[in-house]
Design an enzyme around this catalytic site. Sequence first.
Site, PDB file in Angstrom:
ATOM      1  N   TRP A 254     -90.056 -76.199  -9.724  1.00 46.97           N
ATOM      2  CA  TRP A 254     -89.250 -74.988  -9.580  1.00 46.97           C
ATOM      3  C   TRP A 254     -89.710 -74.101  -8.433  1.00 46.97           C
ATOM      4  O   TRP A 254     -88.956 -73.249  -7.976  1.00 46.97           O
ATOM      5  CB  TRP A 254     -89.312 -74.161 -10.873  1.00 46.97           C
ATOM      6  CG  TRP A 254     -90.706 -73.921 -11.363  1.00 46.97           C
ATOM      7  CD1 TRP A 254     -91.379 -74.626 -12.319  1.00 46.97           C
ATOM      8  CD2 TRP A 254     -91.638 -72.923 -10.896  1.00 46.97           C
ATOM      9  NE1 TRP A 254     -92.657 -74.144 -12.488  1.00 46.97           N
ATOM     10  CE2 TRP A 254     -92.847 -73.096 -11.625  1.00 46.97           C
ATOM     11  CE3 TRP A 254     -91.571 -71.903  -9.944  1.00 46.97           C
ATOM     12  CZ2 TRP A 254     -93.955 -72.292 -11.425  1.00 46.97           C
ATOM     13  CZ3 TRP A 254     -92.684 -71.104  -9.731  1.00 46.97           C
ATOM     14  CH2 TRP A 254     -93.857 -71.302 -10.470  1.00 46.97           C
ATOM     15  N   ASN A 255     -90.943 -74.251  -7.952  1.00 41.00           N
ATOM     16  CA  ASN A 255     -91.458 -73.271  -6.993  1.00 41.00           C
ATOM     17  C   ASN A 255     -90.850 -73.421  -5.600  1.00 41.00           C
ATOM     18  O   ASN A 255     -90.711 -72.446  -4.868  1.00 41.00           O
ATOM     19  CB  ASN A 255     -92.989 -73.308  -6.932  1.00 41.00           C
ATOM     20  CG  ASN A 255     -93.541 -74.648  -6.531  1.00 41.00           C
ATOM     21  OD1 ASN A 255     -92.925 -75.695  -6.762  1.00 41.00           O
ATOM     22  ND2 ASN A 255     -94.718 -74.654  -5.936  1.00 41.00           N
TER      23      ASN A 255
ATOM     24  N   LYS B 267     -84.431 -85.568 -11.512  1.00 41.62           N
ATOM     25  CA  LYS B 267     -84.466 -84.537 -12.548  1.00 41.62           C
ATOM     26  C   LYS B 267     -85.134 -83.297 -11.964  1.00 41.62           C
ATOM     27  O   LYS B 267     -86.327 -83.296 -11.683  1.00 41.62           O
ATOM     28  CB  LYS B 267     -85.253 -85.003 -13.773  1.00 41.62           C
ATOM     29  CG  LYS B 267     -85.197 -83.985 -14.920  1.00 41.62           C
ATOM     30  CD  LYS B 267     -86.420 -84.017 -15.803  1.00 41.62           C
ATOM     31  CE  LYS B 267     -87.607 -83.311 -15.216  1.00 41.62           C
ATOM     32  NZ  LYS B 267     -87.413 -81.839 -15.036  1.00 41.62           N
ATOM     33  N   PRO B 268     -84.389 -82.207 -11.777  1.00 42.89           N
ATOM     34  CA  PRO B 268     -84.999 -80.975 -11.273  1.00 42.89           C
ATOM     35  C   PRO B 268     -85.675 -80.210 -12.405  1.00 42.89           C
ATOM     36  O   PRO B 268     -85.442 -80.482 -13.592  1.00 42.89           O
ATOM     37  CB  PRO B 268     -83.798 -80.193 -10.738  1.00 42.89           C
ATOM     38  CG  PRO B 268     -82.679 -80.591 -11.658  1.00 42.89           C
ATOM     39  CD  PRO B 268     -82.943 -82.045 -12.001  1.00 42.89           C
ATOM     40  N   ALA B 269     -86.502 -79.246 -12.048  1.00 45.54           N
ATOM     41  CA  ALA B 269     -87.130 -78.390 -13.056  1.00 45.54           C
ATOM     42  C   ALA B 269     -86.059 -77.650 -13.842  1.00 45.54           C
ATOM     43  O   ALA B 269     -85.028 -77.236 -13.284  1.00 45.54           O
ATOM     44  CB  ALA B 269     -88.062 -77.393 -12.372  1.00 45.54           C
TER      45      ALA B 269
ATOM     46  N   GLY C 182     -95.648 -81.653  -9.341  1.00 47.34           N
ATOM     47  CA  GLY C 182     -95.864 -80.742 -10.455  1.00 47.34           C
ATOM     48  C   GLY C 182     -97.338 -80.615 -10.770  1.00 47.34           C
ATOM     49  O   GLY C 182     -98.198 -80.861  -9.915  1.00 47.34           O
ATOM     50  N   SER C 183     -97.639 -80.259 -11.995  1.00 51.09           N
ATOM     51  CA  SER C 183     -99.020 -80.004 -12.385  1.00 51.09           C
ATOM     52  C   SER C 183     -99.817 -81.295 -12.491  1.00 51.09           C
ATOM     53  O   SER C 183     -99.273 -82.367 -12.769  1.00 51.09           O
ATOM     54  CB  SER C 183     -99.054 -79.274 -13.725  1.00 51.09           C
ATOM     55  OG  SER C 183     -98.687 -80.141 -14.783  1.00 51.09           O
TER      56      SER C 183
ATOM     57  N   GLU D 224     -97.619 -85.545  -6.119  1.00 48.55           N
ATOM     58  CA  GLU D 224     -98.065 -84.354  -5.390  1.00 48.55           C
ATOM     59  C   GLU D 224     -98.352 -83.321  -6.466  1.00 48.55           C
ATOM     60  O   GLU D 224     -97.445 -82.758  -7.069  1.00 48.55           O
ATOM     61  CB  GLU D 224     -96.983 -83.891  -4.406  1.00 48.55           C
ATOM     62  CG  GLU D 224     -97.528 -82.982  -3.313  1.00 48.55           C
ATOM     63  CD  GLU D 224     -97.517 -81.525  -3.710  1.00 48.55           C
ATOM     64  OE1 GLU D 224     -98.598 -81.021  -4.113  1.00 48.55           O
ATOM     65  OE2 GLU D 224     -96.464 -80.894  -3.624  1.00 48.55           O
ATOM     66  N   LEU D 225     -99.655 -83.084  -6.719  1.00 50.64           N
ATOM     67  CA  LEU D 225    -100.070 -82.342  -7.904  1.00 50.64           C
ATOM     68  C   LEU D 225    -100.701 -81.000  -7.533  1.00 50.64           C
ATOM     69  O   LEU D 225    -100.421 -80.446  -6.487  1.00 50.64           O
ATOM     70  CB  LEU D 225    -101.029 -83.221  -8.721  1.00 50.64           C
ATOM     71  CG  LEU D 225    -100.487 -84.622  -9.061  1.00 50.64           C
ATOM     72  CD1 LEU D 225    -101.532 -85.453  -9.788  1.00 50.64           C
ATOM     73  CD2 LEU D 225     -99.198 -84.540  -9.861  1.00 50.64           C
TER      74      LEU D 225
ATOM     75  N   CYS E 139     -98.698 -74.880  -4.301  1.00 50.35           N
ATOM     76  CA  CYS E 139     -99.840 -75.761  -4.548  1.00 50.35           C
ATOM     77  C   CYS E 139    -100.873 -75.679  -3.440  1.00 50.35           C
ATOM     78  O   CYS E 139    -102.040 -76.021  -3.651  1.00 50.35           O
ATOM     79  CB  CYS E 139     -99.367 -77.205  -4.736  1.00 50.35           C
ATOM     80  SG  CYS E 139     -98.318 -77.798  -3.401  1.00 50.35           S
TER      81      CYS E 139
ATOM     82  N   GLU F 272    -106.621 -73.477 -11.251  1.00 59.20           N
ATOM     83  CA  GLU F 272    -105.549 -73.079 -10.347  1.00 59.20           C
ATOM     84  C   GLU F 272    -104.832 -71.858 -10.930  1.00 59.20           C
ATOM     85  O   GLU F 272    -104.486 -71.841 -12.111  1.00 59.20           O
ATOM     86  CB  GLU F 272    -104.562 -74.232 -10.165  1.00 59.20           C
ATOM     87  CG  GLU F 272    -103.464 -73.944  -9.154  1.00 59.20           C
ATOM     88  CD  GLU F 272    -102.546 -75.139  -8.949  1.00 59.20           C
ATOM     89  OE1 GLU F 272    -101.970 -75.255  -7.861  1.00 59.20           O
ATOM     90  OE2 GLU F 272    -102.400 -75.948  -9.898  1.00 59.20           O
TER      91      GLU F 272
END
Length: 476
Positions: free
Chosen positions: A145-146, A169-171, A223-224, A245-246, A279, A380
Amino acid sequence: MLYVNGQWIESQSKQTFSVYNPANGEEIEQVADGNKEDVKAAIQAAKEAFRSWSRFTAYERSQYLYRAYELMIERKEELARLMTIEQGKPLKAARNEVQYAADFLQWYAEEAKRVYGETIPAPRRDQRFMVLRQPIGVVGAITPWNYPVSMITRKVAPAIAAGCTIVLKPAEQTPLCAREVFKVFADAKIPEGVVNLISTSNPAEIGTELIENPDVKKITFTGSTEVGKRIAEQAARHVKRVSMELGGHAPFIVYGDADPVHAAKGVALVKFLNTGQACISPNRIFVHRSIAEEFTSTLISRVKKLKAGNGLDDGISIGPLVDAAAVDKVDQQVRDAVAKGACAEAGGERLTGEGLDKGTYYAPTILSGVTKDMKIYREETFGPVAPIILFDSEEEVMEMANDTNYGLAAYVYTKDLSKAMNALEQLNFGIVGINDINPTAAAAPFGGMNESGLGREGGKEGIHEYLETKLAGFSI
């Protein structure tokens, strides 16, 4: 609406879910709530489309991406305004993101034509080796979402440039931005089934189907780290290719020879970008003791000028956090640090009043006296908090900077070329900005080491993530 096989449709369940504006808590719209059956249909459509799309020439695929790029540029303002309403970032930042998103479409329109094979000398006189690069197949993509527009094109563009098809699939916080991006793809006349969109309020159900469905050959996720680990573990059971990509815990190192005012301005710009919800946002700011006072005073003066509010209003530089849980996480880290001896030089509290009560705002915050026993030193933050940590030597700061399980981005400010080169080589991070707070572009590889991810997005490396290598041996 969902976008499946070139059609805008409702969910098979007919269910919807609400999308809210984080600036004021108001409902924006109801959107289709996709389920397992919807994603199965999308995967089937992508599988069928792959048969023809993978046979399109690179030049043909390139033209679709060029057209999508043109349409996105034409719609920059409406996309940016929607992003500000749905995600919260100030309008100027939203415009920059739409341009960044369009850059990926243009870059991979060009890179589609540069997927090269090779010939390899063989050990036998009657033998010839040839290597082909071919699209991997159907891709399952999960985006955050960011950065709700650019993270879509950073995955979709290289995937379809390579000849893959995709189900995305989007946030659940930002499905409206995703829908408008897919309208760009639809209006660019990308063939039916090549790109498919499933919005949902139940991401685990959709993610599980993407991972377990044998027709999906690759998963790409942003995401996370916590969620990424689970996805990688599940994908491994099916020997499925993954790109991750975390999270990050970026050090920002300011050496004693650096200009403290210039460095403080750089920190202020990158730390509070997107309200710290990035991130690659600096999470630990290491400042040489000899210049700490001037650096800190400059940073305080700049941060106190930042204005929080609705990103559509003029002069706003700090938008809301994505939701109440994000505010709680930031506040807990700040309270923990202060309880253990840190000093809040600016901010340090939730923002209310003056039209902020209904939103999810947190004051831009500077913490001094941060030590290793504080949560913010390890975790984080994903919020507008700048923790300052003093150091005395190069050896000390390198050890502290690398003292993390993450490894995405790092920043170094120095006038000394030797220090810069040593830092570049010693820092265990995939991206290092040397006197540069924005070391990213569509043409450059983006990704991390350690628990910050697998693979790279952007650059020539980005398209390689969607290609298989096939060897042909000829006996003549």
